[in-house]
Design a protein around this motif. Structure first.
Motif, PDB file in Angstrom:
ATOM      1  N   ILE A  90      35.127-118.159   1.698  1.00 48.90           N
ATOM      2  CA  ILE A  90      35.304-118.589   0.311  1.00 48.90           C
ATOM      3  C   ILE A  90      34.293-117.827  -0.540  1.00 48.90           C
ATOM      4  O   ILE A  90      33.093-118.091  -0.487  1.00 48.90           O
ATOM      5  CB  ILE A  90      35.103-120.110   0.147  1.00 48.90           C
ATOM      6  N   CYS A  91      34.814-116.882  -1.298  1.00 49.18           N
ATOM      7  CA  CYS A  91      33.977-116.041  -2.153  1.00 49.18           C
ATOM      8  C   CYS A  91      34.013-116.547  -3.587  1.00 49.18           C
ATOM      9  O   CYS A  91      33.011-116.568  -4.281  1.00 49.18           O
ATOM     10  CB  CYS A  91      34.498-114.616  -2.081  1.00 49.18           C
ATOM     11  N   GLY A  92      35.198-116.938  -4.035  1.00 46.81           N
ATOM     12  CA  GLY A  92      35.370-117.436  -5.392  1.00 46.81           C
ATOM     13  C   GLY A  92      36.521-118.417  -5.442  1.00 46.81           C
ATOM     14  O   GLY A  92      37.312-118.514  -4.502  1.00 46.81           O
ATOM     15  N   GLN A  93      36.580-119.143  -6.530  1.00 49.78           N
ATOM     16  CA  GLN A  93      37.653-120.133  -6.737  1.00 49.78           C
ATOM     17  C   GLN A  93      38.061-120.047  -8.204  1.00 49.78           C
ATOM     18  O   GLN A  93      38.060-121.043  -8.929  1.00 49.78           O
ATOM     19  CB  GLN A  93      37.158-121.550  -6.394  1.00 49.78           C
ATOM     20  N   LYS A 100      37.730-122.185  10.784  1.00 53.29           N
ATOM     21  CA  LYS A 100      36.468-122.273  10.044  1.00 53.29           C
ATOM     22  C   LYS A 100      36.672-121.861   8.592  1.00 53.29           C
ATOM     23  O   LYS A 100      37.393-120.915   8.307  1.00 53.29           O
ATOM     24  CB  LYS A 100      35.473-121.316  10.709  1.00 53.29           C
ATOM     25  N   VAL A 101      36.015-122.574   7.696  1.00 53.47           N
ATOM     26  CA  VAL A 101      35.966-122.198   6.284  1.00 53.47           C
ATOM     27  C   VAL A 101      34.498-122.093   5.908  1.00 53.47           C
ATOM     28  O   VAL A 101      33.735-123.039   6.134  1.00 53.47           O
ATOM     29  CB  VAL A 101      36.621-123.268   5.386  1.00 53.47           C
ATOM     30  N   GLU A 102      34.106-120.978   5.351  1.00 50.09           N
ATOM     31  CA  GLU A 102      32.688-120.816   5.028  1.00 50.09           C
ATOM     32  C   GLU A 102      32.531-120.173   3.663  1.00 50.09           C
ATOM     33  O   GLU A 102      33.192-119.188   3.344  1.00 50.09           O
ATOM     34  CB  GLU A 102      32.023-119.953   6.120  1.00 50.09           C
ATOM     35  N   GLY A 103      31.685-120.778   2.852  1.00 49.53           N
ATOM     36  CA  GLY A 103      31.374-120.205   1.545  1.00 49.53           C
ATOM     37  C   GLY A 103      30.137-119.336   1.631  1.00 49.53           C
ATOM     38  O   GLY A 103      29.306-119.512   2.525  1.00 49.53           O
ATOM     39  N   PHE A 104      30.025-118.401   0.704  1.00 47.29           N
ATOM     40  CA  PHE A 104      28.833-117.537   0.744  1.00 47.29           C
ATOM     41  C   PHE A 104      28.489-117.032  -0.649  1.00 47.29           C
ATOM     42  O   PHE A 104      29.303-117.038  -1.558  1.00 47.29           O
ATOM     43  CB  PHE A 104      29.048-116.358   1.699  1.00 47.29           C
ATOM     44  N   LEU A 105      27.258-116.606  -0.748  1.00 53.41           N
ATOM     45  CA  LEU A 105      26.760-115.904  -1.924  1.00 53.41           C
ATOM     46  C   LEU A 105      26.230-114.562  -1.451  1.00 53.41           C
ATOM     47  O   LEU A 105      25.569-114.485  -0.412  1.00 53.41           O
ATOM     48  CB  LEU A 105      25.620-116.694  -2.570  1.00 53.41           C
TER      49      LEU A 105
END
Lengths: 340, 340
Positions: free
Chosen positions: A245-248, A273-278
């Motif tokens: 998940i990079c953006g929404q 797996k779902v993973e967000g990041f910066l």
């Protein structure tokens, strides 16, 4: 110096929903004096990015909110036109968070001299800058794409998505892009080598269209958009699927949290797996990542486009159009001409 | 052998929403003959588990659906009462997927002799069986809990959640349980050593209650439940938070996908991960995991409870009550007395 005033764009009001022109204000101010240790930058290119919408809300996120009545923050490529800092010389092309303005005084902190090799300096804001690093680091770390796997990218024609898709091709994956115009779809397939792409505005049946384009299911999903497109991707996840998940961007202008189907059970079924990041979390990898991106650009394996709006006064419009998906590739605002 | 007939419970109809008695059928059948290579098992304990609800739908998931008019599948601890298989002797206590019935004929495939040390054989269906392994493998792999971190567990008083919370304590974490009765809350805190627990039926403000119980935010969440409790946990996630999705029991009886707030953006802000799993993916770790669980049980560091309903005919009721959260610890059905 040819002018005595600095024009800048300030945030005049916190947007409610989609931002509008009156949320911004163009002001003229004197160019500040340059003290010892400082230098003056004349902006050439300004980057407008989705994350800026989040900063306009009065709510602490991973960055502090944009202050009202202050210059809008943002990444800029500019030229040093006056210097009292021995590390930065007049004529240097530099990258920094100089904001939406024509001139900025800096002490050099978190500023670096642009090195884009044969590529133009504008790429320091795009394919060889934060968007390119976001794509490279987040996609490879979280999705860990393997040759033969199917990769779906949303926001595929944007500054980040277009790089993700091309990296996936370099890694030997089947790559399917999701974008919002037929021109973007054509660009992804014809220019960037995506295996397929869909214009989500041409169908209500995202699930069915993805099924057609991803007959072997979806192993990796790089999400810039969220919302119903992401829901549909969940329905096609393969076992051990990985979602970054990079953006929404579909949610950034929502005034209250949008609702959607509860889909976490799907992660159990697929051991996914779902993973967000910066991008900042990968700072230790930036040097190597940038070198690889630069090599791919020079070899022609990694292509990029820029959409350039002219004039500082048009920065809000460029920002709105980027949020609406008018851009193919990196959205920039050209503030002035480079001197060479 | 003392009886000539085998009673079994079949799935008579696919439940619509919450299952009801008429979805099941108790039938009497002859005990099948035992051929060469086979043996006959008399059931002692039957396990009823949340996953069974998913199998009752006519939809392929990670397991094939339960067939209509066939014996309900399920894990059983039983005793070999007749054998034509040299690997299994009369008197052996064995574990296998023998189903909701009093007798089963087996060829020994995926059957093992129960070894629970000093613990009773029923634990092969609970703390030393699939639920214990689920807790151990999923929690340690996905959440990777570190001393001093805050861990929240939903379904905390169930067969899996109660083990997760105790492992988190062993690892030095602050552990907060979410459960649905005051008795469970008292059990978690007083008997199992949880730092705090909440009865979600006593409040509508899950977010506020979690804030009170998790003043340092939430680093790890082990989710058996889903729905609004999970939404509230998302609101307290710390940076680099890890969520293991083990079950979503709040959703299993939904006739269409429930909607909830879209929360994936939160994963970006917190650089957090959500991962679903099935215990089977950790099969290579089972032996070591079971040994560790067994050691903890023997040392008294890991406690367990069982709720036992008597009689095969009451298996559907035991299943309903488990889905409604009547059980503290592992829900079992006692089918017959062990012979020793």
């Amino acid at each position: 110096m040819s002018r005595k005033t600095n024009r800048q764009i300030q945030l005049a009001a916190r947007p409610e929903g989609f931002p509008k022109g009156t949320d911004f204000r163009l002001v003229e101010l004197p160019i500040p004096p340059v003290a010892a240790g400082q230098f003056l930058v004349r902006s050439i290119f300004l980057s407008v990015d989705p994350y800026m919408r989040g900063r306009m809300n009065d709510r602490k996120s991973y960055v502090e909110p944009q202050e009202i009545d202050r210059v809008m923050g943002g990444g800029v490529v500019g030229e040093v036109v006056e210097s009292q800092n021995e590390k930065f010389n007049v004529g240097d092309v530099v990258l920094g968070m100089f904001g939406w303005q024509e001139y900025a005084v800096s002490d050099g902190k978190e500023v670096r001299v642009v090195k884009t090799g044969a590529a133009p300096s504008s790429t320091a804001l795009g394919v060889l800058g934060m968007p390119g690093l976001t794509a490279y680091c987040g996609f490879l770390d979280i999705c860990n794409p393997q040759a033969g796997e199917t990769v779906v990218v949303s926001g595929a024609a944007g500054a980040v998505g277009s790089v993700v898709g091309q990296i996936a091709k370099i890694k030997g994956c089947r790559v399917v892009g999701v974008a919002g115009t037929d021109a973007k779809v054509a660009h992804l397939v014809n220019d960037l080598g995506f295996d397929a792409a869909m214009n989500y505005k041409n169908t209500d049946d995202y699930y069915g269209k993805l099924k057609e384009l991803c007959p072997a299911g979806i192993d990796c999903y790089f999400d810039n958009v969220g919302g119903p497109i992401t829901d549909a991707v969940f329905g096609h996840l393969n076992e051990k699927g990985r979602i970054a998940i990079c953006g929404q961007i579909s949610q950034y202008n929502a005034q209250q949290l949008e609702k959607g189907p509860r889909l976490l059970w799907k992660l159990i079924e697929k051991q996914a797996k779902v993973e967000g990041f910066l991008v900042f979390q990968y700072v230790s990898q930036f040097r190597a990542a940038k070198q690889q991106l630069s090599d791919w650009v020079e070899s022609g394996e990694l292509k990029y486009r820029e959409r350039i709006v002219e004039g500082l006064e048009n920065a809000p419009r460029a920002f709105f159009e980027m949020l609406q998906g008018e851009n193919i590739g990196k959205q920039l605002v050209k503030i002035s001409e480079p001197s060479v």
